[in-house]
Write a protein that holds these residues in place. Sequence first.
Motif, short mmCIF file in Angstrom:
data_model
loop_
_atom_site.label_atom_id
_atom_site.label_comp_id
_atom_site.label_asym_id
_atom_site.label_seq_id
_atom_site.Cartn_x
_atom_site.Cartn_y
_atom_site.Cartn_z
N LEU A 1 45.18 36.83 34.13
CA LEU A 1 45.94 36.66 35.37
C LEU A 1 45.54 37.73 36.37
N CYS A 2 45.33 37.31 37.63
CA CYS A 2 45.09 38.26 38.71
C CYS A 2 46.44 38.65 39.29
N SER B 1 38.61 35.03 43.28
CA SER B 1 39.11 35.10 44.65
C SER B 1 39.16 36.53 45.17
N ILE C 1 46.50 34.12 28.54
CA ILE C 1 45.82 33.83 29.81
C ILE C 1 45.30 35.12 30.41
N PHE D 1 45.85 34.08 40.63
CA PHE D 1 44.91 33.17 39.95
C PHE D 1 44.98 33.40 38.44
N ARG D 2 44.95 32.31 37.68
CA ARG D 2 45.02 32.43 36.22
C ARG D 2 44.04 31.46 35.57
N LYS D 3 43.62 31.82 34.37
CA LYS D 3 42.77 30.92 33.59
C LYS D 3 42.96 31.25 32.11
N PRO D 4 42.73 30.27 31.23
CA PRO D 4 42.89 30.52 29.80
C PRO D 4 41.89 31.56 29.29
N CYS E 1 38.58 38.29 38.92
CA CYS E 1 39.15 37.17 39.66
C CYS E 1 38.11 36.62 40.64
N SER F 1 39.07 33.09 27.10
CA SER F 1 37.92 32.61 26.33
C SER F 1 37.54 33.67 25.31
#
Length: 642
Positions: free
Chosen positions: A380-381, A365, A378, A386-389, A363, A391
Amino acid sequence: MNIVRVYPLASLPRGIGHSFIYFTPQELPRSALVEVEIGRRKVPAVVVTTEGVESRKSALKRADFRAKRISKVLSVSPLMSESFFALAGWAQNYFLISPGFFLKQFVPMALCRSTFNVGATLNVERISPPPPRIRTAIGTREDRARLWINEAREALAKNKSIFIITPTAAAAAHLASLLSSLPRLPILFTGDMPSARLKRRWEEVRNEKNGAVVIGTPIALGAIRPDTETVIIDDASSPYFWQRQSPHLPLVRVIEKLSVFHSFSLWKGKRIASLADLTSPAEITYVSPRRNPHDKPVFSLINLRQDERLSSTFYRKRPFPLLSRESVEAISRAHDKQVICFVNHRGYGTMLLCKDCGTPAVCPSCAIPMRFHKDTRILLCHHCGFRKPLSDRCPQCGSWNIEVYGIGIERVEEVLREQFPHRTLLRLDADTQKTAKSKEILRKKFLEDTNAILLATEMLLEDPLITAPLLIMPSLDFLFTFPELDLAQRILRLLGELADHAQDQIIIQTFFPDHAFFKAFDRGDQEGMLREELKRRREAGWPPFSLLIKITAHLPAPEESRAAIERLANEIKKISRDPIEPIAHKAYPAFIPKEKGRFRHHLLLRVDPARWGQENGYKELKAILLSLDSSFVIIVDPLSTL
């Protein structure tokens, strides 16, 4: 015109004071509820003192500030009992927080949104209150409930009141149903109720004339009655009694102190005794018989080292078997019975790692590994959200060779769907059950379906109604890797509480079947292990023979937070103190190194608890801590040292 001094029920920066002066044409009693303006905010506040403006006219003329008018009077009747003012003063000295922010923890914000009649039972006279006594009841949830029913009957027979405090609203509702046979129905009072219902319950508690039985979460204590003879804290070892957010209060410790100021007897209900309980064993009552090998639930350990599929994993590179052969067979035998599968981690795996360069997905952050959620694809923290797709390639080296490690609830669900396609699979975790209503629907669906398997995280411990003949834990070994001071108590408490959700059998898969935790639990000798731990702590001077204070610096760069903590440690070392009561201090990086983009370092202090609780105890140390700015967080008696 009157001058009033108030405690704002809000978090305030250190150094600006704890009480504020306002004026009003209305004469207000102590503990009346008002709304005041601080800066540009309007916040609720309780009245501390009221006096005529004539008596303060000369002082007001010399003052370098201009007193504001009270914005609104929310309740003329006293909101809280006098004992809470004494408790707030103690909390200010002990936890180094403002009295108003402390009192806020016992005032439903629903009462502060409009004018309100808080009730009048505070005028009931207390006749010869009994001296406070603190006792601990050790046993299963059902056996403790029988003791609480007897205590409630005795209180009502004397027209006295009794408060039963639970860690969650679901536990409160369960206890209320168990006590529904009492001569007077219990009053359920929890902080998650709608505003209108909260107000009605507050009035019911205050206006009951012949004693009341109140069951609720800690916020219910704000309405405590003068005729309260006994307070019960059920499941007192629950982490839900320790506030993870500011002001970081250990609520059981707070209620213990309230028993002194309000003069009521206190019961603490637990599944197993804590280290602190064992220092005064005379006050422990065992309400359940000691465990023997023929008791239910039957405790079974599965040694994963003996699974032949595991030995072939290294040579054939096959996927790791999440469920042992014995676990699969046990679920198959329970073809017409419910099964609970306890998995402590959300998501599919606990870490995504590049196998070529060794870079984990962390993460930005918090700087901790992000969890992979296969359902939504995804990362996820679980700390900051915090999240992101996801890769498919490593962001560091561009490799496609990335792997998911660790056991999450989604991965176990995937395996169970393959192994048992004809069984109903349900999930109880923060990703699937976000409201109390959805949890209630899930519980009903599970208990009515004898073919259901429930996968649950620690949310399972919030609901005492969810039980099953068979409970399986695929992995608890990760808990042994945390360098936590209270590791022994936490694991034994977890095993004990999970046993309350299993009717016939508990199966635990582990690579360490000979571990002392499992042996102690199997033979019913958890206290024996804790007594050994207590001996070591006595020799080393660790809690409960001392009090820990954790100070955390939050600053933009890691070297800044480390330097700030080291400067603080050096300043504390200069304090002259009694050599037989040393302050032990150690600076170290936080287990979660970043939070909201700021880097974190801890300083751990160890002080004498009796001296710390004195009004002038550790005066120089407290002055240093109170002078710290908002980049420092101070936690007295922390839940975790990490």
